[in-house]
Design a protein around this motif. Structure first.
Motif, PDB file in Angstrom:
ATOM      1  N   GLY A   1       1.121  -4.674   8.211  1.00  0.00           N
ATOM      2  CA  GLY A   1       2.127  -3.730   7.761  1.00  0.00           C
ATOM      3  C   GLY A   1       2.017  -3.498   6.274  1.00  0.00           C
ATOM      4  O   GLY A   1       1.112  -4.008   5.598  1.00  0.00           O
ATOM      5  N   THR A   2       2.945  -2.724   5.756  1.00  0.00           N
ATOM      6  CA  THR A   2       2.950  -2.389   4.336  1.00  0.00           C
ATOM      7  C   THR A   2       4.312  -2.669   3.735  1.00  0.00           C
ATOM      8  O   THR A   2       5.334  -2.660   4.434  1.00  0.00           O
ATOM      9  N   LEU A   3       4.306  -2.929   2.424  1.00  0.00           N
ATOM     10  CA  LEU A   3       5.527  -3.250   1.702  1.00  0.00           C
ATOM     11  C   LEU A   3       5.559  -2.409   0.418  1.00  0.00           C
ATOM     12  O   LEU A   3       5.241  -2.900  -0.661  1.00  0.00           O
ATOM     13  N   PRO A   4       5.918  -1.147   0.536  1.00  0.00           N
ATOM     14  CA  PRO A   4       5.937  -0.286  -0.656  1.00  0.00           C
ATOM     15  C   PRO A   4       7.211  -0.468  -1.471  1.00  0.00           C
ATOM     16  O   PRO A   4       8.298  -0.669  -0.913  1.00  0.00           O
ATOM     17  N   PHE A   5       7.069  -0.386  -2.774  1.00  0.00           N
ATOM     18  CA  PHE A   5       8.208  -0.415  -3.689  1.00  0.00           C
ATOM     19  C   PHE A   5       8.280   0.928  -4.387  1.00  0.00           C
ATOM     20  O   PHE A   5       7.264   1.467  -4.840  1.00  0.00           O
ATOM     21  N   LEU A   6       9.473   1.494  -4.466  1.00  0.00           N
ATOM     22  CA  LEU A   6       9.718   2.812  -5.079  1.00  0.00           C
ATOM     23  C   LEU A   6       9.123   3.958  -4.277  1.00  0.00           C
ATOM     24  O   LEU A   6       8.872   5.033  -4.817  1.00  0.00           O
ATOM     25  N   ALA A   7       8.887   3.721  -2.997  1.00  0.00           N
ATOM     26  CA  ALA A   7       8.547   4.824  -2.103  1.00  0.00           C
ATOM     27  C   ALA A   7       9.846   5.269  -1.441  1.00  0.00           C
ATOM     28  O   ALA A   7      10.390   4.577  -0.586  1.00  0.00           O
ATOM     29  N   GLY A   8      10.378   6.393  -1.863  1.00  0.00           N
ATOM     30  CA  GLY A   8      11.655   6.871  -1.361  1.00  0.00           C
ATOM     31  C   GLY A   8      11.574   7.369   0.068  1.00  0.00           C
ATOM     32  O   GLY A   8      10.500   7.380   0.686  1.00  0.00           O
TER      33      GLY A   8
ATOM     34  N   ALA B   1       0.842  -1.198   0.000  1.00  0.00           N
ATOM     35  CA  ALA B   1       0.000   0.000   0.000  1.00  0.00           C
ATOM     36  C   ALA B   1       0.874   1.244   0.000  1.00  0.00           C
ATOM     37  O   ALA B   1       1.858   1.318   0.738  1.00  0.00           O
ATOM     38  N   MET B   2       0.492   2.217  -0.827  1.00  0.00           N
ATOM     39  CA  MET B   2       1.237   3.474  -0.881  1.00  0.00           C
ATOM     40  C   MET B   2       0.323   4.694  -0.843  1.00  0.00           C
ATOM     41  O   MET B   2       0.696   5.739  -0.322  1.00  0.00           O
ATOM     42  N   GLY B   3      -0.881   4.588  -1.417  1.00  0.00           N
ATOM     43  CA  GLY B   3      -1.813   5.704  -1.435  1.00  0.00           C
ATOM     44  C   GLY B   3      -2.549   5.859  -0.123  1.00  0.00           C
ATOM     45  O   GLY B   3      -2.662   4.896   0.656  1.00  0.00           O
ATOM     46  N   PRO B   4      -3.085   7.041   0.174  1.00  0.00           N
ATOM     47  CA  PRO B   4      -3.738   7.302   1.460  1.00  0.00           C
ATOM     48  C   PRO B   4      -4.877   6.344   1.787  1.00  0.00           C
ATOM     49  O   PRO B   4      -4.988   5.863   2.921  1.00  0.00           O
TER      50      PRO B   4
END
Length: 301
Positions: free
Chosen positions: A181-188, A166-169
Motif C-alpha cells: 500500500g501507500t502512505l501519502p502525506f499532503l495528498a488531499g 508514494a505519490m507520483g505516477p
C-alpha cells in the motif's frame, strides 16, 4: 475504515526523555481507542523502527508503524533486520513504512550520492520482499547489491506489510506492484481520488492528514503556516499540492471544532482512503493533541 495518529505530534520539545514521552503518548493513543500509532524518522532524531518496536510490545493489539523511514542511505538488509526485530517485539502488529525522501533535503546531510529514485525503490522493495518471504537473497541491481552470508530472517518477525510513501505516477506504479500500500502525506482528497486511488486498486491507502481540534483556529492556522511552509519547496510535495490546487501545505490542515475536523477527515475516506493518520495534533499544545485524539477516536467505532 480505521483511524490512527503519527508521532511525534509536535509537543515533545520539553520532554526530558523523548523515548519515554513517545511511549507515554502511544499508550494514551491506545487508551483513547485509536487503532494505530506511526512514528516518523528524521536524520538526527529518534529511530522510528526502534520506538515502534517498544510501543508495540507495551500496547498489545495496537498497530505500530513507521511514517516513514527513508530508504536513502539505509541498506535494505539493515532495514529488514530492524523491521523483523520490531515485528517480533510487537507480536505481528508492526508495519514498515518507507519512503524515498528528498534529494535536496537528505543529500547534504549524509554526503552520499543520491540514487536514481524509481530504480532504487524497485530494487529496494525487491530485496525486502525476498527477505520477508524467507527466500535466499542474492540480488545485484544498479543501486542495491545484497548477498548475505547466512540466514536473513528473525524468528517471530515474519509477515511484515510494507507501505511506501508514494505519490507520483512512477513511484505509485512500483508500489502497486511490489508493496502492500501507500502512505501519502499532503495528498488531499482530489489528489487521492484522481491520482493515487486509481493506481493502487486493491491496496491499502493510508492518508496522513494534519488536523487539530481547537477553539482558536486562526491562531493554530498561523502556526501551521509557519511550520509547514518548507513542504512547498520540496518538488514531490509541490507537485501533489498542485494536483490538489492549493498554494500552501497549511491549506490542507483541518483546523477547527469537532464537527469541522470530523467532516474534513471524512472527505479522505470518501476519496478512497482505507485509513487516515492524523498528524501534527500537538502543533500548539498537548491539550489540543489529547482533545483531537478523543474526537477522532469515534471514527470507525
Amino acid at each position: 475504515m480505521t483511524i490512527g495518529v503519527t508521532l511525534p505530534a509536535g509537543d515533545t520539545d520539553a520532554a526530558p526523555n523523548l523515548v519515554d514521552e513517545l511511549l507515554t503518548q502511544a499508550r494514551q493513543a491506545a487508551e483513547a481507542g485509536l487503532k494505530s500509532v506511526w512514528f516518523s524518522q528524521l536524520p538526527l532524531s529518534q529511530d522510528a523502527i526502534a520506538v515502534a518496536a517498544l510501543a508495540g510490545r507495551e500496547n498489545p493489539g495496537l498497530e505500530v508503524g513507521t511514517s516513514v523511514v527513508p530508504t536513502y542511505p539505509r541498506h535494505p538488509l539493515l532495514v529488514a533486520s530492524a523491521a523483523q526485530t520490531a515485528q517480533a517485539a510487537a507480536h505481528g502488529n508492526f508495519t514498515l513504512g518507507i519512503g524515498l525522501g528528498s534529494k535536496g533535503f537528505l543529500g547534504p546531510v549524509y554526503g552520499v550520492e543520491y540514487p536514481p529514485p524509481i530504480r532504487h525503490l524497485r530494487e529496494y522493495l525487491t530485496v525486502l520482499k525476498q527477505v520477508f518471504a524467507g527466500e535466499a537473497v542474492d540480488f545485484q541491481g544498479e543501486t542495491v547489491q545484497a548477498k548475505p552470508l547466512g540466514p536473513s530472517t528473525v524468528a517471530g518477525g515474519k509477515d511484515i506489510p510494507v507501505i511506501v510513501a508514494a505519490m507520483g505516477p512512477q513511484a505509485l506504479k512500483v508500489t502497486a506492484e511490489l508493496a502492500d500500500g501507500t502512505l501519502p502525506f499532503l495528498a488531499g482528497p482530489r489528489a487521492l481520488s484522481e491520482q493515487i486511488v486509481p493506481a493502487m486498486a486493491g491496496k491499502r491507502i493510508i492518508a496522513a492528514v494534519p488536523a487539530i481540534v481547537t477553539d482558536e483556529p486562526d491562531e493554530v492556522r498561523a502556526k501551521a503556516v509557519e511550520q509547514m511552509g518548507f513542504y512547498g519547496q520540496i518538488p514531490s510535495y509541490r507537485r501533489i499540492l498542485d494536483v490538489e490546487g492549493v498554494g500552501h501545505a497549511a491549506d490542507l490542515a483541518i483546523i477547527g471544532d469537532e464537527k469541522t475536523v470530523l467532516a474534513g477527515l471524512q472527505r479522505y475516506y470518501d476519496a478512497g482512503a482505507t485509513d487516515v493518520l492524523v498528524s501534527q495534533t500537538g502543533m500548539r499544545s498537548s491539550a489540543e493533541r489529547r482533545r483531537t485524539w478523543e474526537v477522532i477516536s469515534s471514527i470507525g467505532s
